[in-house]
Scaffold this active site. Structure first.
Site, PDB file in Angstrom:
ATOM      1  N   GLY A  15      75.958  60.037  38.698  1.00 45.31           N
ATOM      2  CA  GLY A  15      75.032  61.168  38.634  1.00 45.31           C
ATOM      3  C   GLY A  15      74.952  61.847  37.279  1.00 45.31           C
ATOM      4  CG  HIS A 112      64.403  49.562  35.422  1.00 38.56           C
ATOM      5  ND1 HIS A 112      65.230  49.021  36.378  1.00 38.56           N
ATOM      6  CD2 HIS A 112      64.224  48.605  34.488  1.00 38.56           C
ATOM      7  CE1 HIS A 112      65.536  47.782  36.030  1.00 38.56           C
ATOM      8  NE2 HIS A 112      64.936  47.499  34.895  1.00 38.56           N
TER       9      HIS A 112
END
Ligand code: GAR
Length: 222
Positions: A15, A112
């Site tokens: 995260g 991505h």
């Protein structure tokens, strides 16, 4: 005060991108409301980051469901408690079902770690090094049914350093991600960028190409 876009962040791991969102919201630079952080893994460190920041969390383990569709239905029904206007996939390592994508049509963002359309899929950093590319980076895009194939919004690119490992390159790319992802999500939140007719619209015009920002070796915007 202007209304803030209700945002759900979906994670599976550390995260660090989530942390970048938390920091930007806290410093007042990002007009999103972080309504909930969702993980498919109970031990994802990102859940600790969310709790520390006072953001509600939710976790459903995908292993408990017989198939992708039933898991995704459970996730959507949980997320809808917060009525999110934007879903931010931040290292959420699950392929989404068509029904889930349709339920949140045009409202899901992904980051991505490659300059799409180059290197969709996994293991991007090693594949870029093996290909001998000069540039690498990361792409923020809308999510459609096509894996890593939705309309691109913003790319951050940086030069590859001769002899670096995939791990070193990944760390440099992440520094870029922490800048481009909150920025692009903020644009969506404020309506500057939207998903319409299968395309990303930027500043009122359909965009065939993403906005590209170039960073130096250290991940500083040039
Ligand atoms: C990020 O680097 C992101 O680009 C990648 O996972 C990492 C999560 O890091 N996403 C994908 O590979 C999606 N296919 P984080 O948990 O530290 O934010």
């Amino acid at each position: 005060m202007t209304r803030r876009c209700k945002t759900a962040i979906l994670i599976s791991g550390s995260g660090t991108n989530l942390q970048a969102f938390i920091d930007r919201v806290r410093s007042g630079e990002l007009g999103l409301e972080l309504s909930v952080v969702f993980s498919n893994k109970p031990d994802a460190y990102g859940l600790v980051r969310a709790i520390d920041a006072g953001i509600p969390t939710a976790c459903i383990e995908h292993g408990q469901f017989p198939d992708r569709e039933s898991f995704d239905r459970a996730v959507a029904s949980k997320l809808d408690t917060w009525q999110p206007e934007l879903l931010v996939l931040a290292g959420f390592m699950r392929i989404l079902s068509a029904a889930f994508v349709a339920h949140y049509a045009g409202k899901i963002l992904n980051i991505h770690p490659a300059l799409l359309p180059r290197f969709p899929g996994l293991d991007t950093h090693q594949r870029v090094l093996d290909a001998g590319d000069e540039w690498h980076g990361s792409t923020v895009h809308f999510v459609t049914e096509e894996l890593d194939g939705g309309p691109r919004i913003l790319q951050g690119r940086l030069p590859i350093i001769g002899g670096e490992t995939a791990e070193q390159l990944a760390a440099r790319v992440q520094r870029v991600e922490h800048q481009i992802y909150p920025e692009a999500a903020g644009w969506v939140g404020e309506g500057r960028v939207e998903f319409r007719d299968g395309l990303a619209w930027i500043d009122g015009a359909p965009a065939d190409e993403p906005i590209v920002q170039t960073y130096d070796h250290d991940g500083v915007l040039t």
